[in-house]
Every structure is written in C-alpha cells, then in structure tokens.
Design a protein around this motif. Structure first.
Motif, PDB file in Angstrom:
ATOM      1  N   LEU A 114       0.771  -1.444  -0.124  1.00 54.81           N
ATOM      2  CA  LEU A 114       0.197   0.510  -0.113  1.00 54.81           C
ATOM      3  C   LEU A 114       0.379   1.167  -0.236  1.00 54.81           C
ATOM      4  O   LEU A 114       0.676   2.244  -0.436  1.00 54.81           O
ATOM      5  N   ALA A 115       2.094   0.904   0.117  1.00 56.78           N
ATOM      6  CA  ALA A 115       3.421   2.534  -0.193  1.00 56.78           C
ATOM      7  C   ALA A 115       2.796   3.343  -1.080  1.00 56.78           C
ATOM      8  O   ALA A 115       3.212   2.340  -2.299  1.00 56.78           O
ATOM      9  N   ALA A 116       2.975   4.899  -0.732  1.00 56.99           N
ATOM     10  CA  ALA A 116       2.389   5.426  -2.414  1.00 56.99           C
ATOM     11  C   ALA A 116       2.545   6.908  -1.750  1.00 56.99           C
ATOM     12  O   ALA A 116       2.977   7.240  -0.264  1.00 56.99           O
ATOM     13  N   VAL A 117       2.749   7.743  -2.274  1.00 56.60           N
ATOM     14  CA  VAL A 117       2.504   9.010  -2.356  1.00 56.60           C
ATOM     15  C   VAL A 117       1.149   9.556  -3.001  1.00 56.60           C
ATOM     16  O   VAL A 117       1.742   8.955  -4.560  1.00 56.60           O
ATOM     17  N   ARG A 118       0.574   9.969  -2.957  1.00 56.08           N
ATOM     18  CA  ARG A 118      -0.943  10.997  -4.141  1.00 56.08           C
ATOM     19  C   ARG A 118      -0.810  12.219  -3.583  1.00 56.08           C
ATOM     20  O   ARG A 118      -0.727  12.726  -2.001  1.00 56.08           O
ATOM     21  N   ASN A 119      -1.863  12.967  -3.955  1.00 56.37           N
ATOM     22  CA  ASN A 119      -2.048  14.012  -3.906  1.00 56.37           C
ATOM     23  C   ASN A 119      -1.036  15.294  -3.638  1.00 56.37           C
ATOM     24  O   ASN A 119      -0.699  15.969  -3.369  1.00 56.37           O
ATOM     25  N   CYS A 120       0.727  14.727  -4.595  1.00 54.69           N
ATOM     26  CA  CYS A 120       1.289  14.936  -4.986  1.00 54.69           C
ATOM     27  C   CYS A 120       1.610  15.540  -6.433  1.00 54.69           C
ATOM     28  O   CYS A 120       2.026  14.682  -7.555  1.00 54.69           O
ATOM     29  N   ASP A 169       4.349  16.868  -7.747  1.00 53.30           N
ATOM     30  CA  ASP A 169       6.308  15.998  -8.275  1.00 53.30           C
ATOM     31  C   ASP A 169       6.108  15.507  -8.731  1.00 53.30           C
ATOM     32  O   ASP A 169       6.023  14.432  -8.312  1.00 53.30           O
ATOM     33  N   GLU A 170       5.732  15.072 -10.337  1.00 55.23           N
ATOM     34  CA  GLU A 170       5.995  14.280 -11.736  1.00 55.23           C
ATOM     35  C   GLU A 170       6.984  13.037 -11.139  1.00 55.23           C
ATOM     36  O   GLU A 170       7.169  11.768 -10.692  1.00 55.23           O
ATOM     37  N   ASP A 171       8.365  13.514 -10.354  1.00 57.48           N
ATOM     38  CA  ASP A 171      10.196  12.212  -9.949  1.00 57.48           C
ATOM     39  C   ASP A 171       9.159  11.707  -8.575  1.00 57.48           C
ATOM     40  O   ASP A 171       9.895  10.923  -8.658  1.00 57.48           O
ATOM     41  N   LEU A 172       8.865  12.902  -7.627  1.00 54.41           N
ATOM     42  CA  LEU A 172       8.190  11.962  -5.941  1.00 54.41           C
ATOM     43  C   LEU A 172       7.635  10.605  -6.564  1.00 54.41           C
ATOM     44  O   LEU A 172       7.860   9.651  -5.657  1.00 54.41           O
ATOM     45  N   ASN A 173       6.184  11.002  -7.615  1.00 54.50           N
ATOM     46  CA  ASN A 173       4.922  10.303  -7.839  1.00 54.50           C
ATOM     47  C   ASN A 173       5.613   8.352  -8.357  1.00 54.50           C
ATOM     48  O   ASN A 173       6.129   7.063  -7.976  1.00 54.50           O
ATOM     49  N   TYR A 174       7.306   8.946  -8.853  1.00 59.11           N
ATOM     50  CA  TYR A 174       8.025   8.267  -9.888  1.00 59.11           C
ATOM     51  C   TYR A 174       8.604   7.336  -8.970  1.00 59.11           C
ATOM     52  O   TYR A 174       8.578   5.897  -9.299  1.00 59.11           O
ATOM     53  N   LYS A 175       9.808   8.034  -8.499  1.00 62.10           N
ATOM     54  CA  LYS A 175      10.595   7.617  -7.061  1.00 62.10           C
ATOM     55  C   LYS A 175       9.849   6.632  -6.510  1.00 62.10           C
ATOM     56  O   LYS A 175      10.668   5.606  -5.542  1.00 62.10           O
ATOM     57  N   VAL A 176       8.348   7.176  -6.075  1.00 60.47           N
ATOM     58  CA  VAL A 176       8.301   6.517  -4.469  1.00 60.47           C
ATOM     59  C   VAL A 176       7.338   5.278  -4.976  1.00 60.47           C
ATOM     60  O   VAL A 176       7.043   4.049  -4.245  1.00 60.47           O
ATOM     61  N   ASN A 177       6.122   5.429  -6.302  1.00 59.85           N
ATOM     62  CA  ASN A 177       5.511   4.519  -6.425  1.00 59.85           C
ATOM     63  C   ASN A 177       5.574   3.397  -7.207  1.00 59.85           C
ATOM     64  O   ASN A 177       5.226   2.588  -7.284  1.00 59.85           O
ATOM     65  N   TYR A 178       6.428   3.710  -8.228  1.00 59.37           N
ATOM     66  CA  TYR A 178       7.239   3.196  -9.390  1.00 59.37           C
ATOM     67  C   TYR A 178       8.849   2.264  -8.450  1.00 59.37           C
ATOM     68  O   TYR A 178       8.728   0.992  -8.606  1.00 59.37           O
ATOM     69  N   ASP A 179       9.208   3.463  -8.148  1.00 57.45           N
ATOM     70  CA  ASP A 179      10.649   2.327  -8.147  1.00 57.45           C
ATOM     71  C   ASP A 179      10.498   2.361  -6.704  1.00 57.45           C
ATOM     72  O   ASP A 179      11.402   0.765  -6.505  1.00 57.45           O
ATOM     73  N   GLY A 180       9.830   2.027  -5.869  1.00 55.13           N
ATOM     74  CA  GLY A 180       9.687   1.490  -4.268  1.00 55.13           C
ATOM     75  C   GLY A 180       8.615   0.748  -4.738  1.00 55.13           C
ATOM     76  O   GLY A 180       9.397  -0.787  -4.205  1.00 55.13           O
TER      77      GLY A 180
END
Length: 287
Positions: free
Chosen positions: A86-92, A94-105
């Motif tokens: 379930l770990a994710a960043v949302r309502n953000c 920042d494309e790079d942060l979304n990619y880093k957390v939601n995809y790379d994570g």
C-alpha cells in the motif's frame, strides 16, 4: 465479488503490510491481526506507525522502499507469505516523487521478493491508473502495475473507489473544504458524476478477504454498495457534519485554473489539478 463472500483462514499466516501507517494501511493491519494473522507493519517513519504500536503482536518496521537495500532487508528478515503493498505518495504534483515512491518503491519491493523467493503480492493501485488523461499519480501506479504483471508475480490488483472515514487525508481535505466558507459549498462542475464511495473499514475487510482467498491474476475495482452523484455524496457529508449549505457549481475550467494557481503557490494546496480531474471522472466498479 464471487468467491469473496466469506473470510478464508488467516491464522498464523505471515503478512507484510507496506504503507501500514497510512489511512487504509493501519485499518488493514489491524484487520489482519484481528483475524489471527502474524502481521508486520512497515512504513517510512515511526511516527506514522504509532497507532499500531499498541496492538500486541503486530511487529513494527521502519523502511524506505525507495532504498533497495532497505527493501531487501525488510523482505529477507520477515519472509511473509503474502505482501500487501500500500506504500505510496498521492495528492502530490511532483512527477519525479510520484515515480520514485510509487514505481521505484514497488520495483525495489518486487526485486526483494524475487531474491527471497516470495511470489504472492496484493497491490493496492488506483482508479486513476485507468483514466484517459493520467496524472503523475495515476501514471506511476499504472507503471507499477505493469512491472508486477511483467515479472509474473502471483499478483492481485485492487483499485479502490472514493474512500471516506475519519483520518483520511483526502476525506479530511474535503471536510475542511466544506467547512471553509459560510453558507455555500463550491462544487466542481455540475456534480452529476457518479461515484461509489466506500468506508475505509469496509475496504480493509475486502482486502483481508482478497489476501485470504485464491485471487491471483485478478484485478478488482472496488466501491461501496450505493451509486451516488457527487452532489448526493456532498449532501451526505454535510448531513454527517450537521451543516446545511447551498451548493454552488463552478465551471470545470475555472476550478482547474484555480487549482493550478494554488498548487504553484502552496506546499499543501486545498485543491490540486489532479483532485479536480479525478473528482469529475465516473467510475466503473465491479465489487
């Protein structure tokens, strides 16, 4: 959904819940624990896990999944039967942060599972991954889904609809928005878009049944039992808050422009372009 009308046996099963300090994550960890599972609750910071620390028997782990070594150590130490991711960043925005957390994570977690020989994962994605115009969040969730599919995990994807309940960031933002102005509540567009809101506790119960059942290879788009217009949803929230305000409908384009300005000026805007777009998309719920 077919096959999920009863709870399977979770007694003694080892569960790893990532993002366990979040709105849905803490409800899921508590639900799995109540059903007899051996739960490890993992999140980025100990402060996010405080509410679970009082549950005897739930193991707490701090882990940054964007760091591959931390993800590998977590999975190797815990060796779960099932990972609920379930770990994710949302309502953000920042494309790079979304990619880093939601995809790379997700990729780091998947590689850690592969090295440990663990295949079963229940991935909480998003309806936004299915939209025609993808937000940074929706795009990162879609990429994460594709990675897990391509690497042939024993995968179940769950895409919740509009979740509500005390303590939910998006829901609390909506409540604050309703309370913000006297007498009126601004509504994006005509408010007729159809939603099927689901309470977070019901969503956690559905996820627990997915985890306990033979659902590998399936994707579930999940909402509550009632199909409502967004106008009706707002009326229900106002009734629960004992508020009686007039809904004032604002043109979609004006709301989108305003959200872009707020996002440029504020670190935590009350409304983002992604919120505007998402709230105006109808949903196709299967469960």
């Amino acid at each position: 959904c077919t096959g999920l009308d009863s709870m399977g046996d979770l007694s003694g099963k080892r569960m790893l819940v990532t993002g366990a300090g979040g709105f849905l994550g803490r409800h899921l960890a508590a639900n799995l624990h109540a059903h007899g599972a051996s739960v490890t609750a993992a999140d980025l910071a100990m402060s996010r896990l405080d509410r679970l620390a009082n549950l005897g028997g739930v193991k707490i782990r701090v882990c940054d999944l964007t760091r591959s070594a931390e993800a590998a150590r977590l999975v190797a130490d815990e060796r779960p039967d099932v990972v609920a991711h379930l770990a994710a960043v949302r309502n953000c925005p920042d494309e790079d942060l979304n990619y880093k957390v939601n995809y790379d994570g997700t990729k780091n977690l998947g590689e850690a599972m592969r090295m440990a020989g663990i295949r079963r994962i229940v991935f909480v994605s998003s309806m936004t991954a299915t939209f025609k115009h993808l937000s940074a969040y929706g795009r990162s969730k879609k990429l994460a889904e594709e990675y897990l599919k391509e690497n042939k995990f024993e995968l179940t994807i769950v895409r919740p609809n509009l979740m509500y309940g005390a303590g939910g960031g998006t829901f609390e933002k909506l409540v604050g928005f309703i309370r913000m102005l006297p007498f009126i509540v601004p509504v994006i567009g005509d408010g007729r878009v159809q939603k099927q809101p689901i309470h977070v506790a019901d969503m956690a119960e559905f996820l627990a049944r997915v985890i306990a059942g033979p659902t590998s290879g399936e994707t579930f788009q999940v909402g509550g039992p009632d199909r409502l217009s967004f106008n009706d949803y707002l009326d229900g929230v106002m009734a629960a808050l004992n508020l009686d305000k007039i809904k004032v409908h604002a043109p979609y384009g004006l709301c989108m422009s305003g959200a872009k300005v707020l996002s440029a000026l504020l670190a935590n805007p009350p409304l983002t372009p992604d919120n505007v777009y998402e709230l105006n998309q109808p949903v196709d719920v299967e469960c």
